[in-house]
Design a protein around this motif. Structure first.
Motif, short mmCIF file in Angstrom:
data_model
loop_
_atom_site.label_atom_id
_atom_site.label_comp_id
_atom_site.label_asym_id
_atom_site.label_seq_id
_atom_site.Cartn_x
_atom_site.Cartn_y
_atom_site.Cartn_z
N SER A 28 0.82 -1.20 0.00
CA SER A 28 0.00 0.00 0.00
C SER A 28 0.86 1.26 0.00
N MET A 63 1.85 1.54 -4.12
CA MET A 63 0.82 1.35 -5.15
C MET A 63 0.39 2.73 -5.64
N ASN A 64 -0.48 2.72 -6.63
CA ASN A 64 -1.06 3.94 -7.17
C ASN A 64 -1.73 4.71 -6.04
N VAL A 74 -5.46 5.67 -6.28
CA VAL A 74 -6.34 4.55 -6.01
C VAL A 74 -6.43 4.32 -4.51
N ARG A 75 -5.29 4.41 -3.84
CA ARG A 75 -5.28 4.18 -2.41
C ARG A 75 -6.14 5.18 -1.66
N LYS A 76 -6.15 6.41 -2.13
CA LYS A 76 -6.90 7.45 -1.42
C LYS A 76 -8.40 7.37 -1.66
N ALA A 77 -8.80 6.71 -2.71
CA ALA A 77 -10.22 6.68 -3.04
C ALA A 77 -11.00 5.96 -1.95
N GLU A 78 -12.18 6.50 -1.61
CA GLU A 78 -13.03 5.87 -0.61
C GLU A 78 -14.43 5.67 -1.18
N VAL A 98 -9.35 8.71 -8.00
CA VAL A 98 -8.54 7.85 -8.87
C VAL A 98 -7.95 8.65 -10.03
#
Lengths: 539, 539
Positions: free
Chosen positions: B63, B66-67, B70-74, B239
């Motif tokens: 994590s 990674m992108n 993408v990680r921040k998206a909820e 994203v």
């Protein structure tokens, strides 16, 4: 029959531009171009909104200020040739007199569009799950007039675990189906599989796009891809603004793959400051059709381990294997697991699909990927991203279940299932062989045998005059050749330039899916065209 | 029944972390956390590969690398609460004694998972298209024992245009179906629609994601979104690394929208250097349920024209209209066209879906978007991107056809269709009313009426002690409240913080979809819980 229709305006754009030229502000629409656009619903006028559209000066969103990565992405399989083939199909339908009676789409692995019959049991189960009235006890006798008992029982079992095919399912895919996928993998490989590491997807394509997006952290990231490759990969990497790191398959060695070449490719990327994180292997290959040996696969796994790259194993053609004794399919999962505990924790994702094999249910959009060695925070992220799109479509998931868990010996539908499966299989082998011979018989053309998949990828050696004519038309030589073939025979291929190839070579990809009864006509059409083309441009 | 299952390891991760904390290198797994992970297939060991997974020091993909977008998206709709609700469902299935008999998923608009019956005619047609044996002339008498003649005829007509439901279709969607969508739009609005400007998609979500991706050129781009909004938008913008430009709906005015607020939002973003390019309007609103007046819609269109933003009209709930006389639905297309030739060329995209309305076929993943005023180069790009994923699933496309072209008066299936449609409709109105009264009767709780959609979005005013307890647990107050409700009653909501809300307020979103026969029990469970919660934390 599926048909492509585009408005006259943007078909016209595509004809004007090769796939390598994009809209620029200097593009002034020619008079003839504007004439072609009068068939749209706006009246023609140089001051009209439509004219301003083309120069991009009045619209909020134009090709000049859209997402550039998206604009640069190319996907030849449904590109210019496919669009032109649909125009021709429409012209034929309206009674136009063309040099051919029908358009034959060899550009895409779409078996059921070329009259390949679906597997009966699968459609019976799908039909029953759509309309559960048929599964009620009081309707059993009536249902049995139409459906075999095992199809009825399977539909009941599936709906017991699903509820309604119209409801959103688990975002990772229905648990019962993931358990069956795990059992299939275990049976295939002899090693355990974990349903919680399996994600059902809308085709393997969706899984590839999701996982690549996860991996591409920034525009320094590189992903190794085979040349030639299936252009989903280059298109996706373009959209993600990632670096394709190409490694060449060796045509002179049956499209073989060496770790020396993998290392060369990796090292060259590193010199350019590219941070290579994954290796895409398509096995059996697309467009090239080769099956990797176990030894080769062990070497690839070692390459990944030493260079710290994640292995992405696209295995959608795993049941399209035409020399099962000499060149069988081995899954990367099996090979990895057989390499023992030193490889515990090796990171890999394997992709499968219902679109290929003898199943051919492309239009349903179903598949899965299995994660191996991925850390839990990543699995959690994959789950999260899957949840934003809610779930893969349930009928696609059902077909995954049927694919991995077909009728077994002794069950009522087994005999018919086996017959249908084998008929398709042997027919594919036969047609592959006929077409390969045809290609190898063409002047200047050589074609490797397809160990697997659905395609042949012959190399054509065109006369200098043809190459010059291609360049004058603003096209790659193989694109020029394929367009000429389409206009002369109605047969639609995909040019090798759409897949990547060694500079200076020319290829095209053809499926061997056209209906058996038309195959002779199809092959002679190609022979005649090729002879004519070579004569026309003979040096 | 759909059930969510996650491995114990990552469920455990989610429980440990609120949605606002992400993995960091400093996270050392606690003893109890590691204990929870022994149920996975690896033996527990501090030196095991699994332990190294958690600190991220040995894995290629974690994590941390990674992108990041993408990680921040909820996406709260299927976040922590939904995952916990599935654990509870599994515990109940294993016989655990909990304070409630069943888990009730009110977090997601998934009617057929809560026993809403599908429309019979639609399922009959789908069933027939799966298994065309039934459509053969020789089987007609047998088929008529099960299916009405108009279902048989519709299936035949569809397959005439489609070929096989298992084949890839046109990437833009089957032309015949797009023509029917155009006819539906024309009938609804009184203005022409062009099939070549219509794209079928796998749910409206897929269309939203595709078009937003097209528009977001770089990370300066802003997209205006309502607060509260359906979190597909914030997740997608995350994203894409784009800027959400929030405009607030006014709860005190029935979630009304003013152009002053739109302008404020736009101007404030401009001051921050954000390049706002589109405005998302959800009408009817989600989670808020309001329907815009025509006047309001004209003002919105003028706002877009003056500020040069593209209008993105999410209209998936257009048939969930509960006060059709006072607050009817108007499509933005109709309002735009009625504003006359000065608005020719106005850029807009309208989205619709088969998941909502009385159709409720969520799991099928079908929908469409209609482009208005977009320039041809953009339409070409949309086509290109659609072609990379080949096509939307064909059964989803078929359901779009059925939705826009249902049985007509005089046809054999009309009466049953109308009855089923009306039964669902009036039942929704009734349940919405009962639940709204329930919420308005809770201490400190107010709830606006739902003009449309499937949700209520009450505001809760929690005691200071509750807010303090929430913060101590690392949660937003409404998330804390919803988790307590879930553990006490088995009812799963989505916290208002997942949709966005005015700072310092707390809300939750509830569908009003639970089965009518359980509705009383459902409402009293909520009343009892709320009274208990307020007493527990009373200041």
């Amino acid at each position: 029959m599926a048909s492509l229709q585009c408005s006259p305006a943007y078909k016209s754009i595509l004809r004007q531009l090769s796939t390598h030229h994009l809209h620029t502000r200097s593009l002034a629409p020619s008079r003839s171009f504007l004439k072609n656009t009068t068939s749209i619903s706006k009246p023609f006028s140089t001051t009209s909104a439509y004219y301003r559209d083309m120069t991009g000066t009045n619209k909020i969103l134009t090709s000049k200020n859209m997402n550039e990565q998206v604009r640069k992405a190319e996907y030849a399989v449904r590109g210019e040739l496919a669009i032109r083939s649909e125009e021709l199909k429409n012209e034929l339908a309206k009674g136009a007199k063309l040099p051919f009676k029908r358009v034959v789409g060899c550009n895409i692995g779409n078996p059921q569009a070329l009259d390949q019959k679906p597997i009966t049991f699968f459609r019976q189960v799908a039909s029953l799950t759509e309309y559960p009235e048929l599964l009620k006890d009081e309707n059993r006798q009536l249902a049995l007039k139409i459906y075999p008992s095992d199809a009825i029982d399977r539909a009941k079992l599936l709906l017991k675990h699903i509820g309604s095919v119209g409801a959103y399912s688990h975002s990772q895919g229905i648990p019962h189906i993931r358990e069956n996928v795990a059992k299939f993998i275990e049976k295939r490989d002899g090693f355990a599989a974990d349903p919680s590491k399996i994600f059902l997807t809308q085709g393997a394509s969706a899984g590839v796009q999701l996982t690549l997006q996860m991996i591409v952290e920034n525009n320094k990231v590189g992903i190794m891809i085979p040349i030639p490759q299936y252009p989903l990969y280059t298109a996706t990497l373009s959209v993600l603004d990632a670096n394709p790191v190409p490694y060449y398959l060796d045509e002179s060695k049956g499209w073989g793959l060496t770790t020396e070449e993998l290392q060369r490719s990796f090292d060259e990327a590193a010199k350019k400051g590219i941070d290579t994180r994954a290796l895409v292997i398509i096995n059996p290959g697309n467009p090239t059709g080769q099956c990797l040996s176990e030894q080769n696969m062990r070497e690839i796994i070692d390459f990944c381990k030493q260079n710290r790259v994640i292995l992405l194993a696209d295995e959608v053609y795993q049941t399209n294997i035409y020399q099962p004794e000499e060149r069988p399919f081995h899954s990367f999962k099996k090979v990895l697991k057989s390499m023992g505990p030193a490889y515990e924790g090796f990171e890999m994702i394997s992709y499968h699909s219902i679109s290929k094999g003898m199943v051919g249910e492309c239009g349903r959009r179903g598949g899965y990927f299995e994660c191996e060695g991925m850390c839990d925070s990543i699995l959690e992220q994959i789950y999260k991203i899957s949840s934003i799109s809610l779930c893969p479509n349930v009928q696609g998931q059902i077909l995954v279940d049927l694919m991995v868990n077909p009728p077994q010996k002794g069950e009522p539908s087994y005999e018919m299932y086996k017959k249908e499966y084998d008929d398709i299989y042997f027919s594919l082998i036969k047609r592959a062989s006929i077409l390969e011979k045809t290609f190898n018989g063409l002047e200047g053309c050589t074609c490797n045998t397809a160990d697997g998949a659905m395609y042949l990828f012959p190399q054509i050696r065109l006369p200098k005059k043809a190459i010059a004519a291609a360049h004058a038309a603003g096209k790659e030589p193989d694109q020029f050749y394929c367009m000429a073939m389409l206009e002369a025979t109605g047969v639609c291929m995909v040019a090798g330039s759409g897949f990547g190839q060694v500079d200076g070579t020319a290829h095209f990809r053809s499926t061997f899916l056209p209906q058996p009864e038309l195959f002779e006509e199809f092959c002679s059409g190609i022979k005649n065209f090729h002879a004519g083309f070579m004569n026309k441009y003979r040096d």
